[in-house]
Design an enzyme around this catalytic site. Structure first.
Site, PDB file in Angstrom:
ATOM      1  N   SER A 364     -12.185  43.543 -62.860  1.00 22.07           N
ATOM      2  CA  SER A 364     -12.445  44.110 -64.170  1.00 22.07           C
ATOM      3  C   SER A 364     -12.857  42.942 -65.038  1.00 22.07           C
ATOM      4  O   SER A 364     -12.079  42.025 -65.259  1.00 22.07           O
ATOM      5  CB  SER A 364     -11.186  44.764 -64.710  1.00 22.07           C
ATOM      6  OG  SER A 364     -11.384  45.144 -66.030  1.00 22.07           O
ATOM      7  N   ARG A 365     -14.100  42.943 -65.513  1.00 18.58           N
ATOM      8  CA  ARG A 365     -14.614  41.738 -66.174  1.00 18.58           C
ATOM      9  C   ARG A 365     -14.198  41.637 -67.625  1.00 18.58           C
ATOM     10  O   ARG A 365     -14.218  40.551 -68.184  1.00 18.58           O
ATOM     11  CB  ARG A 365     -16.136  41.694 -66.059  1.00 18.58           C
ATOM     12  CG  ARG A 365     -16.588  41.590 -64.619  1.00 18.58           C
ATOM     13  CD  ARG A 365     -18.030  41.199 -64.458  1.00 18.58           C
ATOM     14  NE  ARG A 365     -18.380  41.349 -63.057  1.00 18.58           N
ATOM     15  CZ  ARG A 365     -19.049  42.389 -62.570  1.00 18.58           C
ATOM     16  NH1 ARG A 365     -19.472  43.326 -63.376  1.00 18.58           N
ATOM     17  NH2 ARG A 365     -19.297  42.480 -61.283  1.00 18.58           N
ATOM     18  N   VAL A 366     -13.863  42.729 -68.265  1.00 21.91           N
ATOM     19  CA  VAL A 366     -13.502  42.617 -69.683  1.00 21.91           C
ATOM     20  C   VAL A 366     -12.112  43.168 -70.004  1.00 21.91           C
ATOM     21  O   VAL A 366     -11.550  42.867 -71.051  1.00 21.91           O
ATOM     22  CB  VAL A 366     -14.533  43.324 -70.597  1.00 21.91           C
ATOM     23  CG1 VAL A 366     -15.870  42.635 -70.530  1.00 21.91           C
ATOM     24  CG2 VAL A 366     -14.670  44.786 -70.245  1.00 21.91           C
TER      25      VAL A 366
END
Ligand code: ATP
Ligand code: MG
Length: 502
Positions: A364-366
């Site tokens: 999950s990048r953010v």
């Protein structure tokens, strides 16, 4: 041969009449070919791309290909009554769907018409189904959590409001279940949920709707469905219709969760449509703009800035893979547009690890910045623990003597896997997730037999409900961990009452 004056004037008159009908073909056309849900129409010179047109039997069409000599239309309904020579009229409207509160609790098709037999929807507003995504300056970075209620997701791949998180996996790996549980967990979270079912069986959609209704989740949800029996254009349009409904809420400062289940089927429908419209096929026979098909959809998910009301659309697109191949065309496209992916793996699913989330391949990048502090503290090392467990597990099968440190890691890993398992339709509140993960990561579960872990968790959580409400309240209201001493006291007190099975 002489020409009579009245003949000339008759000719001129005819010319003038024809000239007027020339003007008319800009708004009216004639069907020259129809088949496979596509019609080619002569005339309609002024038609816009994406404009709705009406056939003489009342069926609507959508202008797609504006060629030199004719217009390619997709037919949004039964093609049966349409014949060569039929008249087609412009409507002057781009395709729109009804939007607003009136739709909540309803099941509709991609045109916004109810299909649940509960009577008409008296929505007063509409929105075009294609609209530009929110620009850079009107956005804000993702910072509020979206609690899915699924431990493995909230701890390892947290999702924030306004994020786009891909859920990817083979068929029958629990993809839909993840979405349904997430929707169930949005109760009282000030969130509107939109579930877009694309190309699914009517029976599956029916049981999904029933699950939502039974759990009281339909009260804050809209279901948009284009089932497998519908013509391809409706499958192609369904996600855009859904996101338009979502935008209406977002621009009014509300939070929306939208699930596209699934985009592989939408891409296949679009491929069908494009091939029939004779657009040139590219890789895997998809048309050249299949990336744009998904990017313009997913870009419409956003977290708006405070000046625009701070609403959000969180999107959970689904992609179905074949034999776990996440490097196929559509999966790689969608992976590159989203802010992370949750990879569900069939061998995990069949070995009983459910939800079957592969922690190594999921990111999950953010969302990390949206996790509450307490969760961040307890889940910090979880991902590494799990990764090193998987690695050591493979080695330990050789059966050689293991040193104490390795043994400890294996023990902890086995318990982590147990704790991250979760039953269907049992989303867990974040404060309870924090409590059990705290017990796990601080080693309080190391002396509990692996086969007792799930029972331990269930009993521990209901015991907390009865005896330690203040601890749970602290996590829920402040987002922080309570004092270590209080936590340890609670856990040790419970452990004294817990009976290990013989
Ligand atoms: N956490 C879970 N615990 C137990 N059973 C589960 C869990 N998640 C899913 N299942 C079961 O697995 C089956 C498949 O789940 P689901 O329909 O969500 O998968 P899917 O990937 O969406 O499948 P499809 O490819 O058919 O759309 C269902 O029967 C469901 O009840
Ligand atoms: Mg499914």
């Amino acid at each position: 041969m002489g020409i009579k004056a009245e003949e000339i004037s008759a000719l001129i008159k005819k010319q003038i009449e024809n000239y007027q009908s020339e003007i008319e073909v800009s708004d009216v056309g004639t069907v020259i070919q129809v088949g496979d849900g596509i019609a080619r129409v002569h005339g309609l010179d002024n038609v816009m791309a994406g404009e709705l047109v009406e056939f003489s039997n009342g069926v609507l069409g959508l202008a797609q290909n504006l060629d030199e000599n004719n217009v390619g239309l997709v037919i949004l309904g039964p093609t049966k009554g349409i014949r060569e020579g039929d008249e087609v009229r412009r409507t002057g409207r781009i395709m729109e769907v009804p939007v607003g509160e009136e739709l909540i609790g309803r099941v509709v098709n991609p045109l916004g018409q109810p299909v649940d037999g509960l009577g008409p929807i008296n929505a007063t507003k509409t929105r075009p189904i294609e609209s530009p995504a929110t620009g850079v300056m009107d956005r804000k970075s993702v910072h509020e959590p979206l609690q899915t209620g699924i431990k493995a997701i909230d701890a390892l791949v947290p999702i924030g409001r306004g994020q786009r998180e891909l859920i990817i996996g083979d068929r029958q790996t629990g993809k839909t279940s993840v979405a349904i549980d997430t929707i169930l967990n949005q109760k009282d979270q000030n969130m509107i949920c939109i579930y877009v079912a694309i190309g699914q069986k009517e029976s599956t959609v029916r049981s999904t709707v029933e699950t939502l209704r039974k759990n009281g989740a339909l009260e804050y949800s809209i279901v948009v469905t284009a089932s497998a029996s519908q013509p391809a254009p409706l499958l192609y349009l369904a996600p855009y219709a859904g996101v338009s409904m979502a935008e209406e809420f977002m621009f009014n400062g509300k939070h929306v969760l939208i699930v596209y289940d699934d985009l592989s089927k939408q891409a296949a429908a679009y491929r069908e449509l494009s091939l029939l419209l004779r657009r040139p096929p590219g890789r895997e026979a998809f048309p050249g703009d299949v990336f744009y098909l998904h990017s313009r959809l997913l870009e419409r998910a956003a977290k708006l800035s405070d000046a625009h009301g701070a609403g959000s659309i969180t999107a959970l697109p689904f992609v179905e893979t074949q034999a776990g191949d996440i490097s196929a065309y559509i999966p790689t496209n969608v992976i590159s547009i989203t802010d992370g992916q949750i990879f569900l793996q069939s061998d995990l699913f069949f070995s009983g690890v459910r939800p079957a989330i592969n922690a190594g391949l999921s990111v999950s990048r953010v969302g990390g910045s949206a996790q509450i502090k307490a969760m961040k503290k307890v889940a910090g090392t979880l991902r590494l623990d799990l990764a090193s467990f998987r690695e050591l597990e493979a080695f330990s099968q050789f059966g050689s003597d293991l040193d104490k440190a390795t043994q400890d890691k294996l023990n902890r890993g086995a318990r982590t896997v147990e704790v991250l398992k979760q039953d269907l339709n049992k989303p867990l509140k974040v404060e309870k997730q924090v409590m059990i993960l705290y017990a796990l990561t601080r080693g309080f579960l190391d002396d509990i037999p692996v086969e007792d872990i799930r029972r331990f968790e269930a009993e521990f959580l209901s015991w907390l409900d009865q005896n330690h409400q203040p601890l749970l309240d602290v996590i829920r209201t402040t987002g922080n961990l309570p004092e270590d001493k209080d936590m340890v006291d609670a856990i040790t007190a419970f452990k004294k009452t817990f009976a290990v099975s013989a």
